[in-house]
Write an enzyme that holds these catalytic residues in place. Structure first.
Site, mmCIF file in Angstrom:
data_model
loop_
_atom_site.group_PDB
_atom_site.id
_atom_site.type_symbol
_atom_site.label_atom_id
_atom_site.label_comp_id
_atom_site.label_asym_id
_atom_site.label_seq_id
_atom_site.Cartn_x
_atom_site.Cartn_y
_atom_site.Cartn_z
ATOM 1 N N ASP A 319 71.167 26.622 44.378
ATOM 2 C CA ASP A 319 70.566 25.382 44.847
ATOM 3 C C ASP A 319 69.910 25.621 46.204
ATOM 4 O O ASP A 319 70.449 26.356 47.031
ATOM 5 C CB ASP A 319 71.639 24.302 44.962
ATOM 6 C CG ASP A 319 71.039 22.954 45.300
ATOM 7 O OD1 ASP A 319 70.092 22.554 44.625
ATOM 8 O OD2 ASP A 319 71.522 22.322 46.254
ATOM 9 N N GLU A 360 67.441 14.627 60.706
ATOM 10 C CA GLU A 360 66.002 14.668 60.936
ATOM 11 C C GLU A 360 65.634 13.884 62.195
ATOM 12 O O GLU A 360 64.822 14.337 63.018
ATOM 13 C CB GLU A 360 65.255 14.085 59.726
ATOM 14 C CG GLU A 360 65.368 14.920 58.460
ATOM 15 C CD GLU A 360 66.606 14.548 57.642
ATOM 16 O OE1 GLU A 360 67.463 13.801 58.169
ATOM 17 O OE2 GLU A 360 66.725 15.014 56.498
ATOM 18 N N MET A 395 61.005 3.563 55.642
ATOM 19 C CA MET A 395 60.553 3.841 57.002
ATOM 20 C C MET A 395 61.586 3.291 57.978
ATOM 21 O O MET A 395 62.467 2.514 57.607
ATOM 22 C CB MET A 395 59.177 3.218 57.264
ATOM 23 C CG MET A 395 59.171 1.693 57.284
ATOM 24 S SD MET A 395 57.548 1.000 57.685
ATOM 25 C CE MET A 395 56.649 1.359 56.189
#
Length: 698
Positions: A319, A360, A395
């Site tokens: 993976d 992130e 978002m």
């Protein structure tokens, strides 16, 4: 798994192994190893011959027969000791697991969970964990031990799994997804969870681990069975040859009218030295030790077959996320639009990410700090209102008065800009396409002032390939193993990451059906396939793979489909599993080569000694210049027994693994263990002969 690592010959292991060596003298146990059973029968026969010699009816001096008999018994005991020592290491690991199974109280809930989703159930019944059954529902709060294996159906909690994995860092367990499975014996550190019990008493993961580790039902692997058949065939051949030597010797003495017929004691000694006793005595220990080494790597194998299959694997399905890449995308660059500076883009992206606790989001904040020294924002002074990410909007961002900053996927941001009367520049579309081709993820940043939106630029989020992973793949390629990356990314992204990581092939936009079809395709070509997985969607492919390593943090379906469970839940462990399997095969092959090669020296020791009285010309074969026929025979028998003891550490630890091709490994083993097997016995038998001669024992 947190277990005490014991030394090879730790007294804790040696004392029980010595006792077990004698217990294994039971003929019903000895019969399981046909080659060593022949040695066992020879030991009994020489013991009977010694008793006859004491009564004055011996074919040879009683002292000589006794010495041969004792060393034949030692040969059997040393082989038993090797197996018992390997089993003892596994039993010590099982004992450590049993210590985890202490009495635990459970808070059983009624079948009705009517309270609100976010409320802690207030009414529960206290009972012992051993009384729980599959289907029961329990509440586990901070500080409580999880009473049984199950799935989290409500709540979220931090769980200490160090007792199972040995990893000190706690993990998050929550309902839904691939991180809902919990293991009995682990402890909740914070918050609370409601667990649906999925096993009955005696069927828990720890129970299964104990059963597997104790080797109570260890089955021989296909290669081990094939080698056993070969060893038995060789034994039958040598037994037939040895049986014919007695009438041949009697005929030769009568024809030559000199010498004396070969005795039964010498024939038995010759047979034991001719048959491959060394590898036969260590074969079971090698198999048990292979599974033990898996345990030391925190991998539970359901059987030795799975370990051995790992050594024969020639295709690895890996993976991408968490295995080849770090698992979290990291901000790599700020790509600004025309009329916007990179500093302005970085400033806006950081503001939109201050409340974003995802990897992130944190990486965007860090990158802005590193490139433009943007730090120490006063959130209160900014009067900021943060907008968190949702699956509907795709978002997130921040509102600073009339100024609204948003970051999100290209499609979501294109719609956001259009709704606010803005234009989505062609140059940004080109940047997005370029980023995607590089295998990265484009994150578009836009701001809205007075109801009008404009695009500031793109943040490139990059999957970071793990350091050293490319070199590992190169090693696997040298071993003849093909690596295939599996990912849900599009083909452009998958191709870029595959090239950077150095895998041989990739499967993009993979579905459960695609994975299953790929495995079947490779298997139809006669290849052995290994893969790793943790989700329910991986279960079909895991069940199909020859070697299937399920993550301990994964779902119950994945763990039941696999034939190995990685307690550390480290996807890269699959590479280590393959290396351990290959090490076991290398060890077995190396010791088999050594065992067969070292028989040559025994021929030169025993055959001249057995027939020299009838055929004096055979003295020319006494190249070691052994002191006497009796000393030669006894030296060979003693060496045959002692070599098993000297090779036990190698059998348990395994031959040092090196990522080399099959042809290179064959040449290397023939040189080291083949040539070594020829030379070492000559030296060893000669040294033993000198000791016997100097002590006047023969």
């Amino acid at each position: 798994m947190s277990t005490k690592k014991l030394a090879m010959f730790d007294p804790v292991l040696v004392k029980p192994a010595v006792v077990e060596s004698f217990r294994k003298l039971d003929p019903r146990i000895q019969w399981r190893n046909p080659v060593m059973f022949v040695v066992y029968a020879g030991s009994l026969m020489t013991t009977v011959l010694w008793l006859q010699a004491l009564g004055g009816k011996g074919e040879a001096p009683a002292g000589f027969i006794l010495a041969v008999a004792l060393w034949l018994w030692f040969t059997v005991l040393f082989a038993n000791f090797a197996e018992a020592l390997a089993e003892g290491r596994s039993k010590a690991q099982a004992a450590a697991l049993k210590n985890m199974k202490r009495e635990t109280l459970a808070k059983k809930l009624s079948s009705s969970l009517a309270e609100g989703v976010n409320a802690i159930p207030a009414v529960w019944e206290s009972m012992h964990a051993t009384e729980l059954r599959k289907g029961d529902v329990v509440l586990v709060e901070a500080g409580d031990m999880i009473p049984a294996d199950g799935e989290v159906i409500r709540g979220v909690a931090s769980v200490d799994e160090s007792a199972i994995t040995g990893e000190s860092a706690p993990v998050i367990r929550e309902s839904g997804g691939d991180f809902s499975a919990v293991t009995g014996g682990t402890r909740v550190l914070s918050d609370w969870i409601v667990v649906h019990v999925t096993v009955n008493p005696g069927e828990t993961f720890v129970d299964r681990m104990i059963a597997m580790v104790e080797q109570a039902k260890r089955q021989k692997t296909p290669n081990e069975i094939a080698l056993t058949i070969l060893l038995v065939a060789l034994t039958i051949v040598f037994l037939a040859v040895t049986v014919t030597l007695l009438p041949y010797s009697m005929f030769s003495v009568a024809a030559a009218k000199s010498g004396s017929p070969i005795g039964m004691t010498v024939l038995i000694a010759l047979l034991v030295c001719l048959i491959p006793t060394t590898i036969a005595g260590l074969l079971s220990a090698i198999g048990v030790a292979g599974m033990s080494r898996m345990m030391q790597a925190n991998v539970i194998a359901t059987s030795g077959r799975a370990v051995e299959a790992a050594g024969d694997v020639d295709v690895l399905l890996l993976d991408k996320t968490g295995t080849i890449t770090l698992g979290n995308r990291q901000a790599a660059d700020f790509l600004h639009a025309t009329g916007v500076t990179e500093h302005e883009l970085a400033d806006a992206a950081q503001l939109a990410s201050l409340a974003d606790e995802t990897p992130e989001g944190r990486s965007i904040t860090v990158l802005a700090k590193q490139k433009f020294n943007l730090r120490e924002r006063d959130i209160h002074a900014l009067n900021a209102t943060f907008v968190h990410f949702s699956a509907q909007t795709r978002m997130s961002g921040v509102n600073l008065g009339e100024r609204q900053i948003r970051k999100g996927s290209a499609d979501a941001m294109r719609a956001y800009v259009a709704e606010r009367g803005g234009q989505f520049p062609h140059e940004i579309s080109a940047i997005i396409e370029s980023v995607a081709k590089r295998g990265s993820t484009p994150l578009v940043v836009a701001e809205s002032m007075e109801g009008v939106a404009r695009v500031l630029g793109v943040v490139e989020l990059k999957d970071i390939v793990k350091g050293g992973i490319k070199e590992r793949f190169s090693e696997l390629r040298r071993m003849g193993i093909k690596t295939v990356m599996i990912t849900g990314d599009n083909r452009l992204t998958a191709a870029a990451i595959a090239a950077e990581a150095g895998v041989d092939d990739f499967l993009a936009e993979a579905t459960p059906e695609d994975k299953l079809a790929l495995i079947r395709q490779y298997q139809s070509e006669g290849r052995l396939v290994a893969m790793t997985g943790d989700g329910t969607n991986d279960a079909p492919a895991l069940a199909q793979a020859d070697v299937a390593v399920a993550m301990n943090t994964g779902t119950q379906a994945a763990k039941e489909a696999g034939n190995m469970v990685d307690l550390d839940s480290n996807p890269t462990k699959l590479i280590e599993v393959v290396e351990t399997g290959k090490q076991m095969l290398m060890t077995r092959g190396s010791l088999t080569t050594f065992s067969i090669a070292n028989d040559v020296a025994k021929y030169f020791a025993i055959i001249p000694a057995a027939f020299v009285t009838t055929y004096p010309q055979l003295e020319a074969l006494n190249v070691m210049h052994l002191a006497s026929p009796a000393s030669a025979i006894l030296s060979a028998v003693i060496f045959n027994a002692l070599i098993i003891i000297f090779l036990i550490p190698l059998a348990l630890k395994g031959v040092k693994y090196q990522p080399l091709g099959a042809a290179v490994l064959l040449r290397r083993n023939l040189f080291i263990y083949g040539l070594g097997g020829l030379i070492v016995p000559f030296i060893g038998i000669k040294i033993i002969d000198l000791i016997i001669a100097s002590a006047g024992l023969a």
